[in-house]
Design an enzyme around this catalytic site. Structure first.
Site, PDB file in Angstrom:
ATOM      1  N   THR A  57      -6.144   3.422  -7.148  1.00 57.27           N
ATOM      2  CA  THR A  57      -7.288   3.325  -6.235  1.00 57.27           C
ATOM      3  C   THR A  57      -8.227   4.518  -6.401  1.00 57.27           C
ATOM      4  O   THR A  57      -7.781   5.666  -6.393  1.00 57.27           O
ATOM      5  CB  THR A  57      -6.800   3.227  -4.779  1.00 57.27           C
ATOM      6  OG1 THR A  57      -5.976   2.074  -4.661  1.00 57.27           O
ATOM      7  CG2 THR A  57      -7.956   3.119  -3.815  1.00 57.27           C
ATOM      8  N   GLY A  86     -14.583  -9.127   2.615  1.00 63.54           N
ATOM      9  CA  GLY A  86     -15.435 -10.137   3.241  1.00 63.54           C
ATOM     10  C   GLY A  86     -14.941 -11.561   3.154  1.00 63.54           C
ATOM     11  O   GLY A  86     -15.588 -12.472   3.669  1.00 63.54           O
ATOM     12  N   LYS A 110      -8.707  -0.113  -8.771  1.00 59.70           N
ATOM     13  CA  LYS A 110      -9.231  -0.729  -7.550  1.00 59.70           C
ATOM     14  C   LYS A 110     -10.278   0.162  -6.907  1.00 59.70           C
ATOM     15  O   LYS A 110     -10.065   1.357  -6.735  1.00 59.70           O
ATOM     16  CB  LYS A 110      -8.088  -0.981  -6.567  1.00 59.70           C
ATOM     17  CG  LYS A 110      -8.492  -1.700  -5.290  1.00 59.70           C
ATOM     18  CD  LYS A 110      -7.282  -1.951  -4.415  1.00 59.70           C
ATOM     19  CE  LYS A 110      -7.655  -2.773  -3.184  1.00 59.70           C
ATOM     20  NZ  LYS A 110      -8.558  -2.057  -2.275  1.00 59.70           N
ATOM     21  N   SER A 144       0.821  -1.207   0.000  1.00 60.32           N
ATOM     22  CA  SER A 144       0.000   0.000   0.000  1.00 60.32           C
ATOM     23  C   SER A 144       0.855   1.258   0.000  1.00 60.32           C
ATOM     24  O   SER A 144       1.961   1.276   0.544  1.00 60.32           O
ATOM     25  CB  SER A 144      -0.896   0.003   1.246  1.00 60.32           C
ATOM     26  OG  SER A 144      -1.519   1.256   1.434  1.00 60.32           O
ATOM     27  N   HIS A 163     -13.526  -1.277  -0.359  1.00 57.29           N
ATOM     28  CA  HIS A 163     -12.429  -0.910   0.543  1.00 57.29           C
ATOM     29  C   HIS A 163     -12.593  -1.599   1.889  1.00 57.29           C
ATOM     30  O   HIS A 163     -12.268  -1.033   2.946  1.00 57.29           O
ATOM     31  CB  HIS A 163     -12.362   0.609   0.735  1.00 57.29           C
ATOM     32  CG  HIS A 163     -10.976   1.150   0.909  1.00 57.29           C
ATOM     33  ND1 HIS A 163     -10.312   1.805  -0.101  1.00 57.29           N
ATOM     34  CD2 HIS A 163     -10.118   1.135   1.960  1.00 57.29           C
ATOM     35  CE1 HIS A 163      -9.117   2.178   0.331  1.00 57.29           C
ATOM     36  NE2 HIS A 163      -8.976   1.777   1.597  1.00 57.29           N
ATOM     37  N   TYR A 222      -2.342   5.653  -4.155  1.00 58.63           N
ATOM     38  CA  TYR A 222      -3.254   6.768  -3.965  1.00 58.63           C
ATOM     39  C   TYR A 222      -2.677   7.962  -4.721  1.00 58.63           C
ATOM     40  O   TYR A 222      -1.473   8.253  -4.624  1.00 58.63           O
ATOM     41  CB  TYR A 222      -3.370   7.154  -2.489  1.00 58.63           C
ATOM     42  CG  TYR A 222      -4.142   6.178  -1.637  1.00 58.63           C
ATOM     43  CD1 TYR A 222      -5.468   5.872  -1.905  1.00 58.63           C
ATOM     44  CD2 TYR A 222      -3.543   5.574  -0.537  1.00 58.63           C
ATOM     45  CE1 TYR A 222      -6.177   4.995  -1.117  1.00 58.63           C
ATOM     46  CE2 TYR A 222      -4.244   4.695   0.265  1.00 58.63           C
ATOM     47  CZ  TYR A 222      -5.566   4.405  -0.030  1.00 58.63           C
ATOM     48  OH  TYR A 222      -6.258   3.535   0.760  1.00 58.63           O
TER      49      TYR A 222
END
Length: 422
Positions: free
Chosen positions: A186, A333, A276, A136, A300, A160
């Protein structure tokens, strides 16, 4: 009448074998973890509340996260019969390369605050397992150090686009020079979501100490020892920052990013390019028309817009509409290998795990991440065998029914039947 006799000691020991006691407490607790939920419980015991809740929590009422987890529970599998599954191949091709299993490690921020090995544990475990690792922008290990940890594996970078564009451009250049093969642009974080657990816990860089956090830390001295005796936290991009998670995100994110930024970053990147945070079919189609290599259906992890679409519910229609034109990755999830198998059956080409990886990390560092991958890999393989599918390419929608249709078609009919306002 059953004839009874006094058992001989030798016979008793033949029938009852005692399990060898594992002296290493870390190995013992990880061996006893049979599911991701088991790892989560260990992680909660071993990690201060602020760090654990940053991983475990989500935005506002945490509705999106709960729905995303529940959507995987609300399925029914349909196994075939009389097919040879002596040998099962879990490998797949994604983003121009191979992966030994149909999942990789998702980008996570602040990772060394969860456990001090952080991204080096994730990258090392991913490399050993033959699956991709994603760093990240808000990761706490540098691009170059991830490459050193995983020199021959597949490294991906999540970007980002920041207010200071030069920082983002520099990160793209560094990831390119380090040999990362895929960039994730993203798009679901123009500002920080309201992560209420973090606010209540005072979760920040550096940690904010209150009487409550000190009391919570007393039973977990090993975490503080690790934190205080290892190198200072360093972000992949933000070299001089401090504050809460929301403040850090808001300082980094830029709500003005648009398709021009996407085109500019894409032109800079020589490898595979993924977007993403896609949450509607319309946007998925638009990106497919632009020729991106893949999209990631993601809310996210429920950490941005609460009540956002559930990626697993969105997956079938996106796969039907554009599955032949672009690779589809899904996250959010996933807690079981069966969730991964169901995603592939409904049209995903690949999946990403975030919380599952961090639970393993908090439970046991690098060995805990290895255990996460081992558990999910075993579950994927067992589910495929029980479905009598020998190769992931054989999975198709006939293998799965989504029982709970907060069904998009039904919603569309409901919305269409409403009278117009005014």
């Amino acid at each position: 009448m059953v004839k009874r006799q006094i058992p001989q000691p030798a016979e008793i020991f033949e029938l009852m074998k005692f399990k060898k006691f594992e002296l290493d407490p870390k190995k013992r607790r990880l061996e006893n973890a049979l599911t991701i939920e088991d790892l989560r419980k260990i992680a909660k015991r071993r990690t201060p509340a602020a760090a654990f809740d940053y991983t475990d929590g989500a935005a506002e009422g945490e509705i999106s996260m709960e729905r995303s987890v529940q959507s995987f529970r609300d399925i029914e599998f349909h196994p075939s019969i009389l097919k040879d599954v002596t040998n099962v191949d879990t490998s797949t091709q994604i983003m121009g390369g191979s992966s030994a299993m149909p999942f990789g490690i998702a980008p996570t921020g602040f990772t060394r605050l969860m456990q001090t090995e952080g991204e080096t544990a994730g990258a090392g475990a991913a490399g050993a397992a033959g699956i991709p690792f994603t760093l990240s922008t808000l990761g706490t290990t540098s691009i170059e150090d991830v490459k050193k940890t995983n020199p021959h594996g597949r490294n991906w970078f999540q970007l980002y686009v920041m207010k200071q564009r030069d920082i983002s451009y520099g990160l793209v250049e560094r990831a390119k020079n380090a040999g990362f093969d895929t960039l994730f642009f993203t798009v679901d974080a123009p500002v920080a979501g309201a992560r209420l657990r973090d606010t209540r816990n005072g979760f920040s860089i550096p940690p904010q100490l209150t009487p409550q956090t000190i009391l919570n830390a007393i039973p977990r001295p090993w975490w503080w020892w690790d934190f205080l005796t290892t190198p200072k936290l360093e972000f992949a991009s933000l070299s001089e920052t401090g504050g809460t998670v929301g403040e850090l995100l808001d300082s980094a994110m830029d709500p003005s990013i648009n398709f021009d930024d996407l085109a500019e970053i894409r032109a800079m990147w020589p490898g595979k390019f993924s977007v993403k945070g896609v949450q509607t079919l319309e946007d998925a189609k638009k990106l497919a028309d632009l020729g991106v290599d893949s999209i990631v259906l993601s809310n996210h992890g429920g950490r941005q817009l609460d009540r956002a679409p559930v990626p697993f519910e969105l997956l079938p229609e996106v796969a039907r509409e554009i599955g032949k034109d672009v690779e589809i990755i899904i996250d959010t999830g996933i807690r079981n290998g069966a969730d991964i198998v169901a995603s592939l059956a409904l049209g995903a080409d690949f999946t990403l795990i975030g919380r599952a990886y961090l639970f393993g990390l908090m439970a046991g560092g690098r060995e805990g991440v290895d255990r996460t991958i081992e558990i999910l890999g075993e579950q994927v393989e067992r589910t495929m065998r029980l479905l009598q599918v020998a190769d992931v390419s054989e999975l198709n929608p006939a293998h799965v029914t989504q029982l709970r249709q907060f069904n998009r078609d039904d919603r569309a009919e409901i919305i269409g039947s409403r009278p117009a306002r005014g």
